[in-house]
Design a protein around this motif. Structure first.
Motif, mmCIF file in Angstrom:
data_model
loop_
_atom_site.group_PDB
_atom_site.id
_atom_site.type_symbol
_atom_site.label_atom_id
_atom_site.label_comp_id
_atom_site.label_asym_id
_atom_site.label_seq_id
_atom_site.Cartn_x
_atom_site.Cartn_y
_atom_site.Cartn_z
ATOM 1 N N SER A 150 19.153 -51.047 127.944
ATOM 2 C CA SER A 150 17.896 -49.269 127.976
ATOM 3 C C SER A 150 17.088 -49.183 126.871
ATOM 4 N N LEU A 151 16.892 -49.543 126.219
ATOM 5 C CA LEU A 151 16.019 -49.065 125.232
ATOM 6 C C LEU A 151 14.353 -49.645 124.815
ATOM 7 N N PHE A 152 14.195 -50.711 126.011
ATOM 8 C CA PHE A 152 13.112 -51.970 126.002
ATOM 9 C C PHE A 152 11.564 -51.383 126.812
ATOM 10 N N PRO A 153 11.924 -50.302 127.474
ATOM 11 C CA PRO A 153 11.075 -49.596 127.885
ATOM 12 C C PRO A 153 10.634 -48.927 126.906
ATOM 13 N N ASP A 154 11.470 -48.400 125.832
ATOM 14 C CA ASP A 154 10.932 -47.116 124.715
ATOM 15 C C ASP A 154 10.227 -47.784 124.386
ATOM 16 N N TYR A 155 11.102 -48.889 123.564
ATOM 17 C CA TYR A 155 9.751 -50.280 122.444
ATOM 18 C C TYR A 155 9.324 -50.230 122.939
ATOM 19 N N LEU A 156 8.579 -50.468 124.193
ATOM 20 C CA LEU A 156 6.866 -51.258 124.509
ATOM 21 C C LEU A 156 6.541 -49.989 124.912
ATOM 22 N N GLN A 157 6.443 -48.550 124.881
ATOM 23 C CA GLN A 157 6.234 -47.577 125.104
ATOM 24 C C GLN A 157 5.003 -47.875 123.630
ATOM 25 N N GLN A 158 5.750 -47.536 122.412
ATOM 26 C CA GLN A 158 5.129 -47.172 121.174
ATOM 27 C C GLN A 158 4.177 -49.313 120.825
ATOM 28 N N LEU A 159 4.820 -50.378 121.280
ATOM 29 C CA LEU A 159 4.310 -51.050 121.173
ATOM 30 C C LEU A 159 3.414 -51.418 121.271
ATOM 31 N N GLU A 160 2.666 -51.113 122.932
ATOM 32 C CA GLU A 160 1.502 -50.876 123.256
ATOM 33 C C GLU A 160 0.507 -50.191 123.212
ATOM 34 N N MET A 161 1.162 -48.850 123.435
ATOM 35 C CA MET A 161 0.083 -47.567 123.799
ATOM 36 C C MET A 161 0.071 -47.281 122.418
ATOM 37 N N GLU A 162 0.688 -47.037 121.234
ATOM 38 C CA GLU A 162 0.111 -46.936 120.057
ATOM 39 C C GLU A 162 -0.425 -48.440 119.373
ATOM 40 N N SER A 163 -0.645 -49.413 119.998
ATOM 41 C CA SER A 163 -1.712 -50.819 119.380
ATOM 42 C C SER A 163 -2.757 -50.894 120.460
ATOM 43 N N ASN A 164 -2.605 -50.241 121.854
ATOM 44 C CA ASN A 164 -3.920 -50.508 122.280
ATOM 45 C C ASN A 164 -4.502 -49.421 123.098
ATOM 46 N N GLY A 165 -3.693 -47.911 122.681
ATOM 47 C CA GLY A 165 -4.358 -46.741 123.334
ATOM 48 C C GLY A 165 -5.536 -46.102 122.186
ATOM 49 N N LYS A 166 -6.428 -47.083 122.673
ATOM 50 C CA LYS A 166 -7.744 -47.043 122.123
ATOM 51 C C LYS A 166 -9.289 -46.655 122.490
ATOM 52 N N ARG A 167 -9.802 -45.643 121.424
ATOM 53 C CA ARG A 167 -10.618 -45.585 122.668
ATOM 54 C C ARG A 167 -12.038 -46.022 122.271
ATOM 55 N N VAL A 168 -12.563 -46.856 121.015
ATOM 56 C CA VAL A 168 -13.801 -47.454 120.707
ATOM 57 C C VAL A 168 -13.597 -48.804 120.079
ATOM 58 N N THR A 169 -13.951 -49.731 120.397
ATOM 59 C CA THR A 169 -14.105 -50.889 119.966
ATOM 60 C C THR A 169 -14.042 -51.383 118.343
ATOM 61 N N SER A 170 -13.800 -52.526 118.197
ATOM 62 C CA SER A 170 -12.969 -53.194 116.380
ATOM 63 C C SER A 170 -14.276 -52.902 115.771
ATOM 64 N N GLY A 171 -15.753 -52.528 116.913
ATOM 65 C CA GLY A 171 -16.908 -52.199 116.179
ATOM 66 C C GLY A 171 -17.240 -51.013 115.620
#
Length: 512
Positions: A328-349
């Motif tokens: 039941s907590l897996f969607p919450d866990y994925l929210q942070q993993l995915e949205m904090e990791s890839n919630g970006k607006r600039v590239t690595s450069g």
């Protein structure tokens, strides 16, 4: 963006958009789009089936995404990640969470194993009574330091917990008081999980926990504290004896830290063997991710689907539904993993990204969600890819009808999203019409145990990394969480100036 990457995206955009019905005219589709990741269990091989056949990925699209992976140097970046290179370019450090599972540069793996041995000694000493009778643990952290332990403890202790664990992350005192109410201070340990040992929410909660212990007759409150940190010297300065400080590497990010000493509450609750099984399940996925390329790499294939829906179909969200109460907590866990990791607006450069990076991750538990949000999934105007997660083996000892109905609902929802139809007797009522052609993927586990949970988490970690490579961003920094924290600290310190609305709210609440 290089010419090769731009050309790969242009090629993908020019490909035809097949319907799911068209794709299923191929009798071999299910076999081609489904595969397993397995590991050795006590009673033979166990694993997870990953079925991506109900997504719109065609052979042409898969080939196009494989070209994109080549253009983005996916193999080299994967090697850099697993080899301990400084893949986190904005902070100038490696991301070594796979080393905690035994995959990485030899010196880093060796250090991780040594720290695991240290944690195991403390866990087993506590179980053997070295710190007296311990029945409860209040684990205090925030973000990944709390979400991972909360998920694993909830998933793996439904039948039995060697120690009753309560995870507290919210600075709202109601959360901490609830933990106090459930624990006997005479038999309670406190784990303080903070990478820097300075996080204001965590350290404030920790001070309140010490006061609670002292107010309830514990003569040496700090003697009941275990520190989980990448800054062990600060934990010692705070008052924790070094024998109860469990360090982890600075290069292990918070949302990737459950494999390190942040997993202490999990090991304490379920025993070291089950925690080791989590590591083994994750390692099985690491090896699959390392050893397979293109569509054969299931984590990368999932990222191909994610990018197809986000960039080529304009989907802004992805839903995850666990048909298992233990997840039941897996969607919450994925929210942070995915949205904090890839919630970006600039590239690595440092250049602006030219399209969507990460969708908004959300979800819930089946069958509850069917009577809430599935109306929009089936008949709403949004196209939302759905992930279903289920276990063949039940987690309960009740009448098998419970689990049969649960799985039947899970599989039927995916079928209904794809097929659509009209439930009117004459088949002509638009209010009862379902357009269908709505995508889903299914992760079907043989069972839900420590190894399976570890594999599920590691699969999504690598899926996140693969997505980041395909869009050219750094998934290992999280500067977006810092600005609000800084401004909150400014409020606490006083003297800061804010906009008129915020100032009025502060004054109304007595904080101005």
């Amino acid at each position: 963006m290089s010419d090769a990457i731009a050309n790969a995206w242009d090629y993908l955009r020019g490909l035809p958009q097949p319907t799911l019905a068209d794709l299923f005219e191929d009798e071999g589709r299910v076999a081609a789009m489904s595969d397993r990741i397995e590991w050795q269990a006590e009673e033979g091989d166990s694993g997870i089936l990953f079925d991506w056949s109900k997504t719109h990925l065609s052979d042409e699209l898969l080939a196009g995404f494989e070209k994109l992976a080549d253009a983005t140097d996916f193999r080299d970046k994967r090697a850099a990640l697993l080899g301990g290179e400084k893949i986190n370019v904005t902070e100038g450090r490696a991301a070594t969470h796979t080393a905690e599972r035994g995959i990485g540069a030899a010196p880093v793996v060796e250090e991780a194993m040594a720290l695991h041995a240290r944690m195991r000694m403390l866990v087993e000493a506590i179980h053997q009574g070295a710190l007296g009778e311990i029945n409860h643990l209040i684990h205090i952290g925030i973000g990944g330091s709390a979400l991972g332990p909360a998920l694993a403890v909830d998933a793996l202790t439904r039948d039995l917990a060697l120690v009753d664990v309560h995870v507290v992350s919210n600075i709202d005192g109601v959360a901490l008081e609830a933990a106090f109410a459930a624990c006997d201070p005479a038999t309670t340990l406190v784990a303080v999980a903070s990478k820097t040992f300075t996080t204001i929410e965590t350290m404030t909660n920790a001070q309140s926990a010490l006061k609670w212990l002292e107010d309830n007759g514990v003569t040496d409150p700090t003697g009941r504290v275990v520190a989980l940190t990448a800054s062990p010297e600060k934990a010692v300065e705070w008052g924790v004896d070094e024998t109860r400080v469990l360090p982890f590497a600075e290069s292990v990010g918070g949302r990737y830290s459950i494999w390190s000493s942040i997993g202490f509450p999990v090991a304490l609750a379920v025993g070291w063997d089950e925690f080791a099984a989590m590591l083994a399940g994750a390692r099985a996925v690491d090896e699959h991710f390392r050893d397979n390329d293109g569509r054969a790499n299931l984590c990368l294939r999932a990222a191909f689907a994610d990018q197809y829906y986000a960039r080529l179909r304009g989907c802004q969200t992805r839903a995850v539904f666990a048909y298992d109460e233990r997840l039941s907590l897996f969607p919450d866990y994925l929210q942070q993993l995915e949205m904090e990791s890839n919630g970006k607006r600039v590239t690595s450069g440092g250049d602006p990204v030219d399209a969507s990076t990460a969708p908004i991750t959300w979800g819930g538990v089946g069958t509850d969600a069917q009577h809430a949000v599935f109306q929009l999934l089936h008949q709403g105007t949004h196209l939302i890819p759905v992930d279903f997660i289920a276990s063949i083996a039940p987690g309960d000892a009740l009448d098998p009808a419970h689990h049969r109905i649960l799985l039947a609902n899970c599989f039927a929802q995916g079928a209904a999203l794809m097929a659509g139809g009209n439930m009117a007797k004459d088949g002509k009522d638009p209010a009862r019409a379902f357009p269908g052609d709505r995508p889903s993927a299914t992760m079907l586990c043989d069972d839900l145990d420590g190894a399976t949970l570890g594999a599920l988490i590691a699969f999504h970690e690598h899926r996140v990394f693969a997505n980041a490579v395909l869009v050219g961003i750094n998934p290992f920094d999280q500067f977006g969480v810092e600005l609000g924290k800084k401004m909150a600290n400014d409020v606490e310190a006083g003297g800061a100036s804010f906009d008129a609305s915020t100032q009025a709210l502060l004054e109304t609440a007595g904080l101005g």
